[in-house]
Design an enzyme around this catalytic site. Structure first.
Site: not given
Length: 173
Positions: A60, A107, A140
Protein backbone atom coordinates in the site's frame (compact mmCIF):
# COMPACT_ATOMS: atom_id res chain seq x y z
CA UNK A 1 15.05 -8.03 6.83
CA UNK A 2 14.48 -4.56 8.22
CA UNK A 3 11.10 -2.92 8.70
CA UNK A 4 11.83 0.80 9.15
CA UNK A 5 9.48 3.22 10.86
CA UNK A 6 9.09 5.72 8.03
CA UNK A 7 6.25 7.34 9.99
CA UNK A 8 8.68 8.26 12.79
CA UNK A 9 6.37 7.14 15.55
CA UNK A 10 3.21 8.53 13.93
CA UNK A 11 0.29 6.16 13.54
CA UNK A 12 0.15 3.98 10.43
CA UNK A 13 -2.98 3.90 8.29
CA UNK A 14 -5.51 1.29 9.38
CA UNK A 15 -8.04 -0.37 7.06
CA UNK A 16 -10.75 0.68 9.52
CA UNK A 17 -9.91 4.38 9.03
CA UNK A 18 -12.21 6.54 6.91
CA UNK A 19 -10.76 6.59 3.38
CA UNK A 20 -12.07 10.12 2.93
CA UNK A 21 -9.30 11.23 5.32
CA UNK A 22 -6.51 9.30 3.57
CA UNK A 23 -5.13 12.29 1.62
CA UNK A 24 -4.92 14.34 4.84
CA UNK A 25 -3.13 11.46 6.60
CA UNK A 26 -0.75 11.07 3.66
CA UNK A 27 0.31 14.73 3.73
CA UNK A 28 2.25 14.00 6.92
CA UNK A 29 3.67 10.73 5.56
CA UNK A 30 4.97 11.30 2.05
CA UNK A 31 6.22 8.10 0.36
CA UNK A 32 8.81 10.09 -1.61
CA UNK A 33 10.39 11.62 1.51
CA UNK A 34 12.19 8.53 2.81
CA UNK A 35 15.58 8.82 1.12
CA UNK A 36 17.62 9.79 4.21
CA UNK A 37 16.22 6.91 6.22
CA UNK A 38 16.81 4.45 3.39
CA UNK A 39 20.42 5.62 2.98
CA UNK A 40 21.05 4.91 6.69
CA UNK A 41 19.45 1.47 6.38
CA UNK A 42 21.45 0.57 3.26
CA UNK A 43 24.68 1.71 4.91
CA UNK A 44 23.91 -0.44 7.95
CA UNK A 45 23.06 -3.49 5.82
CA UNK A 46 26.24 -3.10 3.81
CA UNK A 47 28.69 -2.26 6.59
CA UNK A 48 27.28 -4.21 9.52
CA UNK A 49 25.63 -7.16 7.78
CA UNK A 50 27.78 -7.54 4.68
CA UNK A 51 24.79 -7.27 2.34
CA UNK A 52 25.89 -7.26 -1.31
CA UNK A 53 22.47 -6.90 -2.96
CA UNK A 54 19.44 -5.30 -1.37
CA UNK A 55 15.83 -5.18 -2.44
CA UNK A 56 12.69 -3.53 -1.12
CA UNK A 57 9.15 -4.75 -0.56
CA UNK A 58 6.24 -2.51 0.32
CA UNK A 59 2.49 -2.82 0.80
CA UNK A 60 0.00 0.00 0.00
CA UNK A 61 1.81 3.19 1.15
CA UNK A 62 4.96 1.06 1.28
CA UNK A 63 4.29 -0.11 -2.27
CA UNK A 64 4.30 3.53 -3.35
CA UNK A 65 7.55 3.99 -1.39
CA UNK A 66 9.08 1.06 -3.29
CA UNK A 67 7.99 2.66 -6.56
CA UNK A 68 9.78 5.83 -5.47
CA UNK A 69 12.93 3.93 -4.46
CA UNK A 70 13.05 2.03 -7.74
CA UNK A 71 12.99 5.41 -9.52
CA UNK A 72 15.61 7.16 -7.37
CA UNK A 73 17.90 4.90 -5.34
CA UNK A 74 20.90 3.53 -7.27
CA UNK A 75 21.92 1.12 -4.47
CA UNK A 76 18.87 -1.12 -4.48
CA UNK A 77 18.76 -4.01 -6.94
CA UNK A 78 15.07 -4.99 -7.09
CA UNK A 79 11.68 -4.11 -5.71
CA UNK A 80 8.21 -5.49 -5.17
CA UNK A 81 5.34 -3.01 -4.91
CA UNK A 82 2.17 -4.60 -3.59
CA UNK A 83 -0.91 -2.49 -4.31
CA UNK A 84 1.21 0.64 -4.16
CA UNK A 85 -0.95 3.71 -4.56
CA UNK A 86 -0.18 4.61 -8.18
CA UNK A 87 -1.47 8.17 -8.07
CA UNK A 88 1.50 9.16 -5.88
CA UNK A 89 3.85 8.67 -8.85
CA UNK A 90 1.66 8.86 -11.93
CA UNK A 91 4.29 10.69 -13.97
CA UNK A 92 7.23 8.49 -13.00
CA UNK A 93 7.96 5.38 -15.01
CA UNK A 94 11.72 5.28 -15.71
CA UNK A 95 12.61 2.62 -13.18
CA UNK A 96 16.28 2.05 -12.31
CA UNK A 97 15.79 -1.53 -11.12
CA UNK A 98 13.61 -4.56 -11.87
CA UNK A 99 10.26 -4.03 -10.18
CA UNK A 100 7.29 -6.34 -9.72
CA UNK A 101 3.88 -4.69 -9.23
CA UNK A 102 1.10 -6.71 -7.60
CA UNK A 103 -2.54 -5.58 -7.74
CA UNK A 104 -5.95 -7.03 -6.94
CA UNK A 105 -8.61 -7.02 -9.63
CA UNK A 106 -11.26 -5.72 -7.22
CA UNK A 107 -9.16 -3.15 -5.35
CA UNK A 108 -11.40 -0.25 -4.31
CA UNK A 109 -8.35 1.97 -3.68
CA UNK A 110 -6.54 1.42 -6.99
CA UNK A 111 -8.89 1.25 -10.00
CA UNK A 112 -7.90 -1.07 -12.85
CA UNK A 113 -7.74 1.98 -15.16
CA UNK A 114 -4.77 3.24 -13.12
CA UNK A 115 -3.09 -0.17 -13.35
CA UNK A 116 -3.63 -0.28 -17.12
CA UNK A 117 -2.15 3.20 -17.48
CA UNK A 118 0.83 2.19 -15.31
CA UNK A 119 1.47 -0.80 -17.59
CA UNK A 120 1.19 1.34 -20.72
CA UNK A 121 3.54 4.03 -19.39
CA UNK A 122 6.09 1.44 -18.18
CA UNK A 123 6.03 -0.17 -21.61
CA UNK A 124 6.72 3.22 -23.22
CA UNK A 125 9.35 4.50 -20.76
CA UNK A 126 10.96 1.73 -18.75
CA UNK A 127 14.26 0.16 -19.80
CA UNK A 128 14.62 -2.41 -16.99
CA UNK A 129 12.69 -5.59 -16.34
CA UNK A 130 9.30 -5.11 -14.71
CA UNK A 131 6.06 -6.99 -14.36
CA UNK A 132 2.55 -5.86 -13.51
CA UNK A 133 0.29 -8.67 -12.32
CA UNK A 134 -3.39 -8.45 -11.46
CA UNK A 135 -4.75 -11.24 -9.27
CA UNK A 136 -8.37 -12.17 -10.17
CA UNK A 137 -11.08 -11.34 -7.67
CA UNK A 138 -8.66 -9.94 -5.09
CA UNK A 139 -9.07 -6.75 -3.06
CA UNK A 140 -6.63 -4.28 -1.54
CA UNK A 141 -4.32 -5.93 0.98
CA UNK A 142 -4.91 -9.51 -0.12
CA UNK A 143 -1.30 -10.76 0.02
CA UNK A 144 -0.69 -9.76 3.63
CA UNK A 145 -4.01 -10.85 5.14
CA UNK A 146 -3.87 -12.42 8.56
CA UNK A 147 -4.62 -16.12 8.63
CA UNK A 148 -7.97 -15.58 10.36
CA UNK A 149 -9.05 -13.08 7.67
CA UNK A 150 -8.44 -15.35 4.68
CA UNK A 151 -11.44 -16.60 2.73
CA UNK A 152 -10.83 -20.14 1.43
CA UNK A 153 -11.46 -19.07 -2.20
CA UNK A 154 -8.75 -16.38 -1.88
CA UNK A 155 -6.07 -18.61 -0.39
CA UNK A 156 -4.60 -19.78 -3.74
CA UNK A 157 -4.17 -16.17 -4.90
CA UNK A 158 -2.61 -15.13 -1.59
CA UNK A 159 -0.15 -18.01 -1.79
CA UNK A 160 0.57 -17.23 -5.45
CA UNK A 161 1.22 -13.55 -4.65
CA UNK A 162 3.60 -14.47 -1.84
CA UNK A 163 5.41 -17.00 -4.02
CA UNK A 164 5.63 -14.54 -6.94
CA UNK A 165 7.14 -11.92 -4.63
CA UNK A 166 9.83 -14.31 -3.35
CA UNK A 167 10.57 -15.59 -6.86
CA UNK A 168 11.07 -12.03 -8.14
CA UNK A 169 13.52 -11.22 -5.37
CA UNK A 170 15.36 -14.53 -5.84
CA UNK A 171 15.70 -13.77 -9.55
CA UNK A 172 17.35 -10.38 -9.01
CA UNK A 173 19.11 -10.62 -5.66
Amino acid sequence: AICPDFFVGQEAWKPSNDWATFDEWRKTRNASKIDKEVDVILKYLSEQCGAKKTGAIGFCWGGAAVHHLMLKNPHLKAGVSLYGVIKFFEDSYSLLHPTFFIFGEKDDIIPLEQVTLLEQKLKENCKVDYEVKIYPGQTHGFVHRKREDINPQDKPFIEEGRKDMINWLNKYL
